[in-house]
Write an enzyme that holds these catalytic residues in place. Sequence first.
Site, PDB file in Angstrom:
ATOM      1  N   ASN A 243      29.003  37.628  35.814  1.00 21.87           N
ATOM      2  CA  ASN A 243      30.296  37.762  35.829  1.00 21.87           C
ATOM      3  C   ASN A 243      31.273  37.607  34.446  1.00 21.87           C
ATOM      4  OD1 ASN A 243      32.839  38.422  37.246  1.00 21.87           O
ATOM      5  ND2 ASN A 243      33.158  36.375  37.322  1.00 21.87           N
TER       6      ASN A 243
ATOM      7  N   ASP B 105      44.015  40.823  37.588  1.00 20.41           N
ATOM      8  CA  ASP B 105      45.447  40.524  37.361  1.00 20.41           C
ATOM      9  C   ASP B 105      45.711  41.107  35.936  1.00 20.41           C
ATOM     10  OD1 ASP B 105      44.384  38.744  35.512  1.00 20.41           O
ATOM     11  OD2 ASP B 105      44.823  36.896  37.065  1.00 20.41           O
TER      12      ASP B 105
ATOM     13  N   GLU C  89      38.310  39.949  38.996  1.00 15.20           N
ATOM     14  CA  GLU C  89      39.350  38.930  39.038  1.00 15.20           C
ATOM     15  C   GLU C  89      40.636  39.536  38.508  1.00 15.20           C
ATOM     16  OE1 GLU C  89      38.342  35.368  37.142  1.00 15.20           O
ATOM     17  OE2 GLU C  89      36.225  35.340  37.748  1.00 15.20           O
TER      18      GLU C  89
HETATM   19  O1  9MR Z   1      42.156  30.437  39.054  1.00 12.58           O
HETATM   20  C1  9MR Z   1      41.356  29.422  38.790  1.00 12.58           C
HETATM   21  C2  9MR Z   1      42.243  28.197  38.477  1.00 12.58           C
HETATM   22  O2  9MR Z   1      42.691  27.980  39.721  1.00 12.58           O
HETATM   23  C3  9MR Z   1      41.441  27.169  37.986  1.00 12.58           C
HETATM   24  O3  9MR Z   1      42.307  26.111  37.398  1.00 12.58           O
HETATM   25  C4  9MR Z   1      40.670  27.706  36.716  1.00 12.58           C
HETATM   26  C5  9MR Z   1      39.743  26.482  36.200  1.00 12.58           C
HETATM   27  O4  9MR Z   1      39.246  26.916  34.812  1.00 12.58           O
HETATM   28  O5  9MR Z   1      39.714  28.839  37.014  1.00 12.58           O
HETATM   29  C6  9MR Z   1      40.443  29.792  37.672  1.00 12.58           C
HETATM   30  O6  9MR Z   1      39.563  30.892  37.785  1.00 12.58           O
HETATM   31  C7  9MR Z   1      38.858  31.525  36.725  1.00 12.58           C
HETATM   32  C8  9MR Z   1      37.695  31.827  37.319  1.00 12.58           C
HETATM   33  O7  9MR Z   1      37.148  30.721  38.026  1.00 12.58           O
HETATM   34  C9  9MR Z   1      36.683  32.299  36.210  1.00 12.58           C
HETATM   35  N1  9MR Z   1      37.301  33.544  35.363  1.00 12.58           N
HETATM   36  C10 9MR Z   1      38.719  33.130  34.729  1.00 12.58           C
HETATM   37  C11 9MR Z   1      39.455  32.644  35.974  1.00 12.58           C
HETATM   38  C12 9MR Z   1      40.975  32.406  35.404  1.00 12.58           C
HETATM   39  O8  9MR Z   1      40.858  31.299  34.473  1.00 12.58           O
END
Ligand code: 9MR
Length: 672
Positions: free
Chosen positions: A208, A275, A273
């Site tokens: 990913n 958005d 993911e």
């Molecule tokens: O959406 C997630 C957020 O709540 C966290 O704080 C963050 C920490 O790094 O991670 C976000 O999700 C990420 C995902 O796990 C991997 N790809 C990027 C996403 C957005 O940062």
Amino acid sequence: MNPLKRLGRRRASVLALLAVTTLVTPAAATAAPDAVRASTLGAQAAQSGRYFGTAVAAGRLGDGTYTGILDREFNSVTPENEMKWDTIERSRGSFNFGPGDQIANRAAARGQRLRGHTLVWHQQLPSWVSSIRDANTLRGVMNNHITQVMNHYKGKVYAWDVVNEAFADGGSGQMRSSVFRDVLGTGFIEEAFRSARSADPSAKLCYNDYNIENWSDAKTQGVYRMVRDFKARGVPIDCVGLQSHFGAGGPPSSFQTTLSNFAALGVDVQITELDIAQAPTAAYANTVRACMNVARCTGITVWGIRDSDSWRSGENPLLFDRNGNKKPAYQSTLTALGGSAAAQRTGAPSPRSTAALPSSFRWSSSGALIAPKPDATHNIAGIKDPSVVYYNGKYHVFASTASSAGYNLVYLSFSDWSQAGSATHHYLDRTAIGAGYRAAPQVFYNTQQRLWYLVYQTGNASYSTNPDIGNPNGWSAPRNFYSSMPDIIKQNIGNGYWVDMWVICDSANCYLFSSDDNGHLYRSQTTVGQFPNGFTNTVIAAQDSKFAMFEASNVYKVQGSNQYLLLVEAIGSDGRRYFRSWTASSLAGSWSPLAASESNPFAKSSNVTFPAGTWTRDISHGEMIRAGYDQTLTIPACRLQYLYQGKDPNAGGDYNNLPWRLGLLTQSNSTC
Ligand code: 9MR
């Protein structure tokens, strides 16, 4: 194929006469595509065998508006943070599955799929891991983490993001610096995937990443090279997740090309993911359409439900507003999910023309993957003329069964080529398709009518329909495309046979091609709206000497380009079967040679290697593995694969009794 070769002209004309009595009737007058449109994202995605999911935060599960939307709209969930290393194994050897279980159990109770996110990532990684400097220690820690977490969720997780975001941004195309790469070397990804496969062999294993959506980006190319290398070396990998965190412009114009190029490596692709800044309706629709147009794009996950739930909430990038109301992008997403399965007929910008086909080809062949399975009532010598689509996680193969007694059809399905040999053979003579001469099937999904079509020869050009490709008993009785053999064929067929009917449609018309074993390729035409009726104006689309343009013609749309590809089977100077190829810019256009000679063939024993042993000298009647499954017959431009019939070079005797088997060619000189 020419099954009548040994049966004689007399039988052929009797069959043709009999066929006249079966009138052409509309197959699907009752099909009403709009009537079956679903009203939620998950249900609509499910209609094409896909899922539509969202990231879920355990901390929000007490919010009724949130869970109301979650359970109404989504049929897949990804824990947003709850399965990350810093939650699950904050200190070494001490595992906290509580928040992850909360999401997993809730999803299981509602029949929602679960994506596991994520096992090995340089972020949200406790410092006790990132400070390890000893390779053996880190290897043990990484493999133990993978094993413990996957064991805990065994049977509950559909696909795991085994490794997340391991490649560097910018122009290097290399892996980023992280404790894993720096201490274990670049082989850590392979090691993680191998551990993951042994921990839970039934979960899909994904790589990913973000910023791998634009095909020409160095990062995309780096990940592509890794996946290609994994597939070539048998390192277990099943899917690539493209995160798809987009700016307001939405996906890059090459997005669909990227999805299909990864898919052509033999992995599923998923948008994991999604958005999009300000959630423009067109940007969401374009993203969804790109996935719908790629058969192996198996699902889409948006990264949160309401704008207020988003990690980028300031950009309002999701499908529901802060109050939980549907935004305009919700509607465009839902509409795009109900769009055509593999056709671009909704006005999406076409992707830039990418890698055109090369002008010469090289292939590597599998061994014989599929052999006939005679039973008490089916004495079968050969399995021939395969047609194949990949749909809903499975290859669906239709083929002719041959013996000196004649021809009929068989159906089998399997999820992986390694299982092709053990798949059950369903003999279609037991269905409404019936006994007697039926051969050379071609399968596709008609998106307008929401029906599968099986086209085959019976002496006439015939077809059956089925709402469910997975149900061998669902096929209708044969109907004919023509009331009788068109005059132009009668005038040119000589001593040949009328064989190998092939249907392909563009956005306006459907075309029916056929061969006469006498040097002619015929083409008839009708409108998409009239199909399967109205095939008139039969013309000679191409001609050559008898053996140079023999039979088994295929016509395809090349994805991401305006090219159509024609393949015709020829008989070489060595008496062996091989394929020639041409291209055209429209289906009714004239065909220009691509790899069309015996010395530069499309596929012949001379440009095929056989790493598993040379089991055939004939590369005969088959079909390309398509990028989609609908009536446009779209194929990828890269890493072509062709399912074909071959046979023991020493076999001889009655043509109908030859020991044909099916094997798979994979293009080995793809430059993209
Ligand atoms: O959406 C997630 C957020 O709540 C966290 O704080 C963050 C920490 O790094 O991670 C976000 O999700 C990420 C995902 O796990 C991997 N790809 C990027 C996403 C957005 O940062």
